[in-house]
Design a protein around this motif. Structure first.
Motif, mmCIF file in Angstrom:
data_model
loop_
_atom_site.group_PDB
_atom_site.id
_atom_site.type_symbol
_atom_site.label_atom_id
_atom_site.label_comp_id
_atom_site.label_asym_id
_atom_site.label_seq_id
_atom_site.Cartn_x
_atom_site.Cartn_y
_atom_site.Cartn_z
ATOM 1 N N ALA A 178 0.830 -1.209 0.000
ATOM 2 C CA ALA A 178 0.000 0.000 0.000
ATOM 3 C C ALA A 178 0.864 1.258 0.000
ATOM 4 O O ALA A 178 0.547 2.237 -0.691
ATOM 5 C CB ALA A 178 -0.933 -0.001 1.207
ATOM 6 N N PHE A 179 1.963 1.245 0.733
ATOM 7 C CA PHE A 179 2.870 2.394 0.732
ATOM 8 C C PHE A 179 3.446 2.608 -0.672
ATOM 9 O O PHE A 179 3.489 3.737 -1.161
ATOM 10 C CB PHE A 179 3.994 2.197 1.749
ATOM 11 N N ASN A 180 3.859 1.517 -1.307
ATOM 12 C CA ASN A 180 4.370 1.615 -2.678
ATOM 13 C C ASN A 180 3.316 2.220 -3.611
ATOM 14 O O ASN A 180 3.619 3.123 -4.401
ATOM 15 C CB ASN A 180 4.801 0.247 -3.203
ATOM 16 N N GLU A 181 2.106 1.723 -3.501
ATOM 17 C CA GLU A 181 1.027 2.180 -4.383
ATOM 18 C C GLU A 181 0.632 3.631 -4.120
ATOM 19 O O GLU A 181 0.478 4.423 -5.048
ATOM 20 C CB GLU A 181 -0.193 1.279 -4.201
ATOM 21 N N GLN A 182 0.475 3.986 -2.857
ATOM 22 C CA GLN A 182 -0.040 5.307 -2.493
ATOM 23 C C GLN A 182 1.013 6.424 -2.533
ATOM 24 O O GLN A 182 0.670 7.570 -2.804
ATOM 25 C CB GLN A 182 -0.644 5.266 -1.079
ATOM 26 N N PHE A 183 2.275 6.067 -2.262
ATOM 27 C CA PHE A 183 3.269 7.119 -2.075
ATOM 28 C C PHE A 183 4.500 7.024 -2.968
ATOM 29 O O PHE A 183 5.159 8.042 -3.187
ATOM 30 C CB PHE A 183 3.695 7.171 -0.602
ATOM 31 N N LEU A 184 4.826 5.850 -3.468
ATOM 32 C CA LEU A 184 5.986 5.746 -4.348
ATOM 33 C C LEU A 184 5.594 5.835 -5.812
ATOM 34 O O LEU A 184 6.181 6.611 -6.567
ATOM 35 C CB LEU A 184 6.764 4.451 -4.077
ATOM 36 N N ARG A 185 4.604 5.068 -6.195
ATOM 37 C CA ARG A 185 4.156 5.111 -7.600
ATOM 38 C C ARG A 185 3.576 6.462 -7.979
ATOM 39 O O ARG A 185 3.588 6.840 -9.148
ATOM 40 C CB ARG A 185 3.137 4.004 -7.860
#
Length: 136
Positions: free
Chosen positions: A69-76
């Motif tokens: 979720a962190f990858n999806e919401q804040f990195l991507r």
């Protein structure tokens, strides 16, 4: 910005937990306990990720779900550097080794790098939260 006082308090407390975990990682490093230093570095990052996800009312019970979720919401989305993904993956892998493997240990250089990575991620998340979510 977080409007609800209860949610704001939860975010602040979880962020404190991330900061305490970083401090613990540094103490373990000084004591030569590199497995636990690396583990605490990972947990500092994990708590920081949980904190920022909480600002979007996202709560997960599995580490892999928090990371995803962190990858999806804040990195991507470009809010934080995509390079954080590799750092988080490494921190997670080394935490697994440090906490669960027998006969395999985290080396001093690996623990030092884990702490530096965790500091970079936690500081970035904390800065974002102070600027965007926790502002008065």
């Amino acid at each position: 910005m977080i409007a609800d006082k209860q949610s704001k308090k939860q975010v602040q407390e979880l962020l404190k937990k991330a900061t305490r975990s970083l401090a613990a990682a540094r103490r373990h490093m000084e004591d030569g306990d590199y497995d636990f230093a690396s583990s605490r570095a990972y947990y500092a990052t994990f708590y920081a990720m949980e904190t920022i996800l909480l600002t979007k009312s996202l709560v997960f019970s599995k580490h892999s779900a928090v990371i995803s979720a962190f990858n999806e919401q804040f990195l991507r989305t470009g809010i934080f550097p995509k390079a954080f993904s590799k750092l988080i993956t490494r921190l997670f892998r080394e935490r697994q080794i440090g906490d669960y493997e027998i006969g395999i240990s985290i080396r001093q250089d690996e623990a030092k790098e884990a702490i530096l990575s965790a500091e970079k991620i936690v500081n970035a998340i904390e800065g974002y939260l102070r600027k965007h979510a926790l502002g008065e």
